[in-house]
Design a protein around this motif. Structure first.
Motif, short mmCIF file in Angstrom:
data_model
loop_
_atom_site.label_atom_id
_atom_site.label_comp_id
_atom_site.label_asym_id
_atom_site.label_seq_id
_atom_site.Cartn_x
_atom_site.Cartn_y
_atom_site.Cartn_z
N PRO A 24 42.38 47.91 34.45
CA PRO A 24 41.03 48.15 35.11
C PRO A 24 40.64 47.00 36.08
O PRO A 24 40.81 45.90 35.76
CB PRO A 24 39.90 48.29 33.81
CG PRO A 24 40.78 47.48 32.62
CD PRO A 24 42.04 47.38 32.98
N GLU A 25 39.71 47.46 37.04
CA GLU A 25 39.21 46.40 37.98
C GLU A 25 38.46 45.62 37.37
O GLU A 25 37.56 45.95 36.68
CB GLU A 25 38.60 47.21 39.17
CG GLU A 25 39.49 48.04 40.13
CD GLU A 25 40.04 47.12 41.30
OE1 GLU A 25 39.62 46.13 41.53
OE2 GLU A 25 41.25 47.55 41.58
N LYS A 26 38.58 44.41 37.36
CA LYS A 26 37.72 43.57 36.95
C LYS A 26 36.58 43.08 37.54
O LYS A 26 36.81 42.64 38.76
CB LYS A 26 38.58 42.21 36.44
CG LYS A 26 37.75 41.28 35.45
CD LYS A 26 38.59 40.45 34.54
CE LYS A 26 37.67 39.84 33.54
NZ LYS A 26 37.84 38.35 33.18
N ASN A 28 34.01 40.59 38.71
CA ASN A 28 33.98 39.02 38.37
C ASN A 28 32.48 38.35 38.60
O ASN A 28 32.32 37.33 38.88
CB ASN A 28 34.86 38.36 39.11
CG ASN A 28 36.30 38.04 38.43
OD1 ASN A 28 36.13 37.99 37.16
ND2 ASN A 28 37.38 38.31 38.99
N LYS A 30 29.22 37.28 38.79
CA LYS A 30 28.48 36.36 37.93
C LYS A 30 27.22 36.86 37.52
O LYS A 30 26.28 36.95 38.12
CB LYS A 30 28.49 34.78 38.37
CG LYS A 30 29.79 34.27 38.20
CD LYS A 30 29.86 32.73 37.98
CE LYS A 30 29.33 32.22 39.42
NZ LYS A 30 28.84 30.66 39.25
#
Lengths: 214, 196
Positions: A24-26, A28, A30
């Protein structure tokens, strides 16, 4: 025919790469978890009192960045000396990120009360900017404490007099030698106070050493 | 966890020390792979030696697949990794000039410095020219600035432009690399071998 080693290593990398298709596309991005934000909201560490801020300003702490989060109109009308203006609605704009990338700065948000400043703080907190504090009570408290401080009754404890003397000293520092606050003279303060957002010499993190070739 | 310096795991003051160590290892591998020989480098252009292409393709796909898995496992945050912005025109013109210098000199900047380290005089002349070029470009940058910044796209990713997933692109890239390995091996078998 290439050797067996080549075929095996090629097969391994191809398999690993094929595995990547199914990852899966992560995301990131924040972001502070709501639970942690709630926890942060339950303590008072995010506040800086008028007295503490006055000390920082009188000492001309070079790490202090005062941010007025009200609209530009109010900022021009009255603002604290040395403050810059970043309205809440512009809080996420790229131009201002240089201030929030620097963990060594002490950023203080203020507005008229501390409601607006707190909203701005919350936005930045979700982006995990951890070096921002809010002026408790905002400009109202500032005016009340520094500009309109009243002498404590004679029966008050010594601490109250010490604080009063400190506030009077701060008033002299911010208003002028007379120490008297004249609302009509506010214009004089205003003329010196607002500054354009200064370009601070920032080493923008992104622009690191460029990559080499080989 | 990673990247280590931006995340504060390692203090930023170490960056040059680490860069030096990585650079020394890089130079060592370049030299060990025979890249300080200009005949090997230009072999890529004349078609008798594709080591350069193979080494760099291998390095790229290994690092790419590894980093993507690390990112997935949370060992490194790829969004924090810097990559240079894209200047289309500057990249094309600069690429042509560099390619020309590459084939004329027989070195690329890194291998040129490797070759200086083992005492090649032609490499010394090459690196001198390299710095002269850098100096000239830096001093006259204002003349080229318009050209340089034309068609600046900012930090763009090919996956965003193409609208495909990172994993799919990585797979495609690995496939292209493997095809390139096969094709170059085929060419190399048909070209007269050069002994050097």
């Amino acid at each position: 025919m290439p050797s067996r080693n080549y075929i095996i290593s090629a097969a391994i990398i191809l398999l690993l790469a094929a595995g990547l298709i199914f990852l899966p596309e992560k995301n990131n991005k924040k972001e502070l978890a709501p639970e942690e934000l709630l926890q942060e909201l339950q303590n008072d560490k995010r506040f800086v009192s008028v007295d503490q801020l006055a000390v920082l300003m009188i000492e001309e702490d070079p790490t202090l960045v005062l941010v007025d989060v009200r609209d530009p109109g109010s900022f021009v009308e009255y603002s604290l000396p040395g403050a810059i203006n970043i309205p809440v609605e512009n809080m996420l704009e790229e131009d201002y990120q240089q201030y929030f990338d620097r963990a060594e700065l002490q950023i203080v948000f203020y507005s008229n009360s501390h409601i607006l400043a707190e909203q701005a703080w919350m936005i930045k907190k979700r982006q995990e900017v951890n070096n921002i504090r809010i002026l408790k009570g905002g400009l109202n408290q500032w005016t009340k404490d520094i500009l309109l401080a009243e002498a404590p009754p004679e029966t008050a404890p010594k601490e109250a007099f010490d604080r009063y003397n400190f506030l009077m000293g701060a008033r002299k520092y911010f208003v002028g030698a007379s120490g008297a606050f004249d609302p009509a003279a506010q214009g004089d303060i205003v003329e010196t106070a607002p500054k354009k957002v200064p370009k601070i010499p920032v080493k923008v993190k992104k622009e690191k050493e460029l990559e080499g070739c080989f | 966890m990673g990247p280590l310096i931006p995340q504060g795991v390692i203090d930023g003051g170490w960056s040059f020390v680490i860069a030096l160590l990585v650079g020394v290892c890089f130079g060592l591998i370049l030299e060990a792979s025979g890249f300080s020989s200009s005949r090997k480098i230009v072999g890529l252009f004349y078609g008798y030696d594709f080591t350069v292409l193979r080494v760099f393709f291998t390095a790229t796909i290994t690092a790419m697949v590894g980093l993507l898995y690390f990112n997935y496992l949370g060992w490194i945050d790829l969004s924090m990794i810097y990559f240079p912005p894209t200047y289309v025109l500057a990249a094309i013109i600069g690429g042509l000039i560099m390619g020309l210098g590459f084939i004329m000199g027989g070195f690329c900047p890194g291998t040129g410095i490797c070759a200086v380290a083992i005492g090649k005089l032609d490499a010394l002349a090459y690196v001198f020219g390299l710095y002269l070029g850098i100096f000239f470009f830096s001093e006259t940058f204002s003349w080229f600035e318009g050209l340089y910044t034309k068609y600046a796209l900012g930090q763009v990713r090919i996956t965003e432009t193409l609208g495909i997933s990172t994993g799919l692109f990585a797979f495609g890239f690995v496939a292209i690399a493997l095809v390139a390995f096969v094709v170059t091996a085929w060419i190399q078998r048909r070209v007269k071998p050069v002994v050097y």
